[in-house]
Design a protein around this motif. Sequence first.
Motif, PDB file in Angstrom:
ATOM      1  N   HIS A   1     -28.921 -50.584 -17.988  1.00 26.57           N
ATOM      2  CA  HIS A   1     -29.246 -50.886 -16.492  1.00 26.57           C
ATOM      3  C   HIS A   1     -29.822 -49.678 -16.016  1.00 26.57           C
ATOM      4  O   HIS A   1     -28.976 -48.624 -15.707  1.00 26.57           O
ATOM      5  CB  HIS A   1     -28.255 -51.390 -15.841  1.00 26.57           C
ATOM      6  N   VAL A   2     -30.905 -49.499 -15.451  1.00 23.12           N
ATOM      7  CA  VAL A   2     -31.647 -48.236 -14.931  1.00 23.12           C
ATOM      8  C   VAL A   2     -31.602 -48.444 -13.318  1.00 23.12           C
ATOM      9  O   VAL A   2     -32.172 -49.471 -12.903  1.00 23.12           O
ATOM     10  CB  VAL A   2     -32.950 -47.875 -15.280  1.00 23.12           C
ATOM     11  N   ILE A   3     -31.025 -47.487 -12.583  1.00 23.64           N
ATOM     12  CA  ILE A   3     -30.688 -48.070 -11.055  1.00 23.64           C
ATOM     13  C   ILE A   3     -31.365 -46.826 -10.144  1.00 23.64           C
ATOM     14  O   ILE A   3     -30.647 -45.787 -10.511  1.00 23.64           O
ATOM     15  CB  ILE A   3     -29.390 -48.590 -10.773  1.00 23.64           C
ATOM     16  N   TYR A   4     -32.530 -46.860  -9.635  1.00 19.69           N
ATOM     17  CA  TYR A   4     -32.913 -46.023  -8.672  1.00 19.69           C
ATOM     18  C   TYR A   4     -32.200 -46.360  -7.183  1.00 19.69           C
ATOM     19  O   TYR A   4     -32.161 -47.339  -6.957  1.00 19.69           O
ATOM     20  CB  TYR A   4     -34.395 -46.023  -8.562  1.00 19.69           C
ATOM     21  N   VAL A   5     -31.857 -45.159  -6.465  1.00 23.47           N
ATOM     22  CA  VAL A   5     -31.342 -45.257  -5.112  1.00 23.47           C
ATOM     23  C   VAL A   5     -32.040 -44.484  -4.025  1.00 23.47           C
ATOM     24  O   VAL A   5     -32.714 -43.451  -4.469  1.00 23.47           O
ATOM     25  CB  VAL A   5     -29.948 -44.592  -5.268  1.00 23.47           C
ATOM     26  N   TYR A   6     -32.320 -45.237  -3.153  1.00 21.44           N
ATOM     27  CA  TYR A   6     -33.231 -44.666  -1.888  1.00 21.44           C
ATOM     28  C   TYR A   6     -32.493 -44.777  -0.502  1.00 21.44           C
ATOM     29  O   TYR A   6     -31.287 -45.317  -0.358  1.00 21.44           O
ATOM     30  CB  TYR A   6     -34.288 -45.630  -1.564  1.00 21.44           C
ATOM     31  N   GLU A   7     -32.774 -43.820   0.214  1.00 20.00           N
ATOM     32  CA  GLU A   7     -32.370 -43.415   1.402  1.00 20.00           C
ATOM     33  C   GLU A   7     -33.063 -43.752   2.657  1.00 20.00           C
ATOM     34  O   GLU A   7     -34.336 -43.426   2.353  1.00 20.00           O
ATOM     35  CB  GLU A   7     -31.522 -42.179   1.700  1.00 20.00           C
ATOM     36  N   LYS A   8     -33.005 -44.565   3.652  1.00 22.02           N
ATOM     37  CA  LYS A   8     -33.793 -44.670   4.813  1.00 22.02           C
ATOM     38  C   LYS A   8     -34.198 -43.472   5.310  1.00 22.02           C
ATOM     39  O   LYS A   8     -33.592 -42.625   5.589  1.00 22.02           O
ATOM     40  CB  LYS A   8     -32.997 -45.799   6.027  1.00 22.02           C
ATOM     41  N   ASP A   9     -35.532 -43.460   5.757  1.00 18.52           N
ATOM     42  CA  ASP A   9     -36.178 -42.247   6.618  1.00 18.52           C
ATOM     43  C   ASP A   9     -35.565 -42.203   8.044  1.00 18.52           C
ATOM     44  O   ASP A   9     -35.357 -43.314   8.467  1.00 18.52           O
ATOM     45  CB  ASP A   9     -37.597 -42.465   6.435  1.00 18.52           C
ATOM     46  N   VAL A  10     -35.245 -41.006   8.224  1.00 18.02           N
ATOM     47  CA  VAL A  10     -34.876 -40.937   9.812  1.00 18.02           C
ATOM     48  C   VAL A  10     -35.935 -40.329  10.439  1.00 18.02           C
ATOM     49  O   VAL A  10     -36.356 -39.171   9.984  1.00 18.02           O
ATOM     50  CB  VAL A  10     -33.376 -39.786   9.736  1.00 18.02           C
ATOM     51  N   THR A  11     -36.397 -41.195  11.273  1.00 16.98           N
ATOM     52  CA  THR A  11     -37.557 -40.506  12.142  1.00 16.98           C
ATOM     53  C   THR A  11     -37.022 -39.452  13.252  1.00 16.98           C
ATOM     54  O   THR A  11     -36.062 -39.401  13.883  1.00 16.98           O
ATOM     55  CB  THR A  11     -37.876 -41.560  13.493  1.00 16.98           C
ATOM     56  N   PRO A  12     -37.928 -38.271  12.893  1.00 17.60           N
ATOM     57  CA  PRO A  12     -37.188 -37.150  13.633  1.00 17.60           C
ATOM     58  C   PRO A  12     -37.394 -37.430  15.431  1.00 17.60           C
ATOM     59  O   PRO A  12     -38.216 -38.068  15.691  1.00 17.60           O
ATOM     60  CB  PRO A  12     -38.033 -35.980  13.520  1.00 17.60           C
ATOM     61  N   GLU A  13     -36.414 -36.972  16.216  1.00 16.24           N
ATOM     62  CA  GLU A  13     -36.450 -37.458  17.540  1.00 16.24           C
ATOM     63  C   GLU A  13     -37.631 -36.395  18.313  1.00 16.24           C
ATOM     64  O   GLU A  13     -37.586 -35.091  17.991  1.00 16.24           O
ATOM     65  CB  GLU A  13     -35.216 -36.824  18.320  1.00 16.24           C
ATOM     66  N   VAL A  14     -38.340 -37.203  19.155  1.00 19.87           N
ATOM     67  CA  VAL A  14     -39.608 -36.521  19.582  1.00 19.87           C
ATOM     68  C   VAL A  14     -39.131 -36.004  20.802  1.00 19.87           C
ATOM     69  O   VAL A  14     -38.488 -36.442  21.840  1.00 19.87           O
ATOM     70  CB  VAL A  14     -40.538 -37.610  19.719  1.00 19.87           C
ATOM     71  N   LYS A  15     -39.139 -34.706  21.116  1.00 20.64           N
ATOM     72  CA  LYS A  15     -38.863 -33.936  22.275  1.00 20.64           C
ATOM     73  C   LYS A  15     -40.136 -33.876  23.192  1.00 20.64           C
ATOM     74  O   LYS A  15     -41.212 -34.172  22.995  1.00 20.64           O
ATOM     75  CB  LYS A  15     -38.829 -32.423  21.993  1.00 20.64           C
ATOM     76  N   LYS A  16     -39.378 -34.186  24.715  1.00 17.60           N
ATOM     77  CA  LYS A  16     -40.322 -34.548  25.695  1.00 17.60           C
ATOM     78  C   LYS A  16     -40.016 -33.763  26.852  1.00 17.60           C
ATOM     79  O   LYS A  16     -39.295 -33.191  26.758  1.00 17.60           O
ATOM     80  CB  LYS A  16     -40.074 -36.073  26.032  1.00 17.60           C
ATOM     81  N   GLY A  17     -41.126 -33.847  27.561  1.00 20.82           N
ATOM     82  CA  GLY A  17     -41.157 -32.878  28.818  1.00 20.82           C
ATOM     83  C   GLY A  17     -42.072 -33.345  29.768  1.00 20.82           C
ATOM     84  O   GLY A  17     -42.902 -34.195  29.611  1.00 20.82           O
ATOM     85  N   SER A  18     -41.905 -32.821  30.906  1.00 13.51           N
ATOM     86  CA  SER A  18     -42.593 -33.301  32.095  1.00 13.51           C
ATOM     87  C   SER A  18     -43.406 -32.175  32.746  1.00 13.51           C
ATOM     88  O   SER A  18     -43.061 -30.937  32.956  1.00 13.51           O
ATOM     89  CB  SER A  18     -41.922 -34.204  33.180  1.00 13.51           C
ATOM     90  N   VAL A  19     -44.509 -32.534  33.481  1.00 13.07           N
ATOM     91  CA  VAL A  19     -45.258 -31.587  34.428  1.00 13.07           C
ATOM     92  C   VAL A  19     -45.455 -32.199  35.535  1.00 13.07           C
ATOM     93  O   VAL A  19     -46.139 -33.284  35.710  1.00 13.07           O
ATOM     94  CB  VAL A  19     -46.466 -31.108  33.693  1.00 13.07           C
ATOM     95  N   ASP A  20     -45.469 -31.460  36.748  1.00 14.83           N
ATOM     96  CA  ASP A  20     -45.727 -31.966  37.875  1.00 14.83           C
ATOM     97  C   ASP A  20     -46.405 -30.729  38.914  1.00 14.83           C
ATOM     98  O   ASP A  20     -46.476 -29.832  38.585  1.00 14.83           O
ATOM     99  CB  ASP A  20     -44.588 -32.630  39.082  1.00 14.83           C
ATOM    100  N   VAL A  21     -47.097 -31.057  39.928  1.00 16.48           N
ATOM    101  CA  VAL A  21     -48.008 -30.199  40.656  1.00 16.48           C
ATOM    102  C   VAL A  21     -47.816 -30.416  42.040  1.00 16.48           C
ATOM    103  O   VAL A  21     -47.654 -31.450  42.774  1.00 16.48           O
ATOM    104  CB  VAL A  21     -49.362 -30.331  40.180  1.00 16.48           C
ATOM    105  N   THR A  22     -47.656 -29.167  42.826  1.00 14.47           N
ATOM    106  CA  THR A  22     -47.415 -29.458  44.294  1.00 14.47           C
ATOM    107  C   THR A  22     -48.504 -28.425  45.153  1.00 14.47           C
ATOM    108  O   THR A  22     -48.744 -27.397  44.429  1.00 14.47           O
ATOM    109  CB  THR A  22     -46.175 -29.018  44.728  1.00 14.47           C
TER     110      THR A  22
END
Length: 201
Positions: A129-150
């Motif tokens: 019995h040959v058994i290949y094992v896989y792991e779920k990909d982890v989506t890297p957390e996307v860093k966010k930011g905001s810009v405003d103007v006055t």
Amino acid sequence: TLEATSDVVKDGEVGSNYETTEKTFDGYHFVRMGEFSADATGQVEEGTKHVVYIYAKNPEAPVEKKGNVDVKYITKDGKVLEDVTSVKDNAPVGEDYTTEEKTFDGYHFVGMDKTSDPATGLVAEGTKHVIYVYEKDVTPEVKKGSVDVTYVTEDGKVLEATTDVVRDGEVGTDYTTEKKNFDGYSFSRMGEFSADATGQV
């Protein structure tokens, strides 16, 4: 005894000829005349001559040993990505087999299961019995930011209320702002702690 003793000559005249023949028997082959056998053909003598044919059993054809190999692809937590498939079915022992690492969307290969047989090798008796094992990909957390103007005057009066330029934008994306015209005012400078007028989130 393959065939019971039978008379070739009974009370024959001494000096007359006799003849016997080698016979065939299923599963046996002739090897030699018996140790004290008379000749297969010859002449009658006084008394009784015994002709003895010796046979040996044919060797049994060796039974070819066979084996199986199957392969399956699972995750570390036991989810089946691809069900068991046969790689070799009733194949001769010693025959080469190969399996391959496959790709599955959203998963990456981490290794062979601890109970797995080798990914490539030789067929053995029983089933490998040959058994290949896989792991779920982890989506890297996307860093966010905001810009405003006055837009304000030197003495702090608001000429245009704060507005969003980018709201929860992905870090590294470009933004631009523009200098505006206000009646009775001229642009003098960016605020002391202002971000750049154009740049990246």
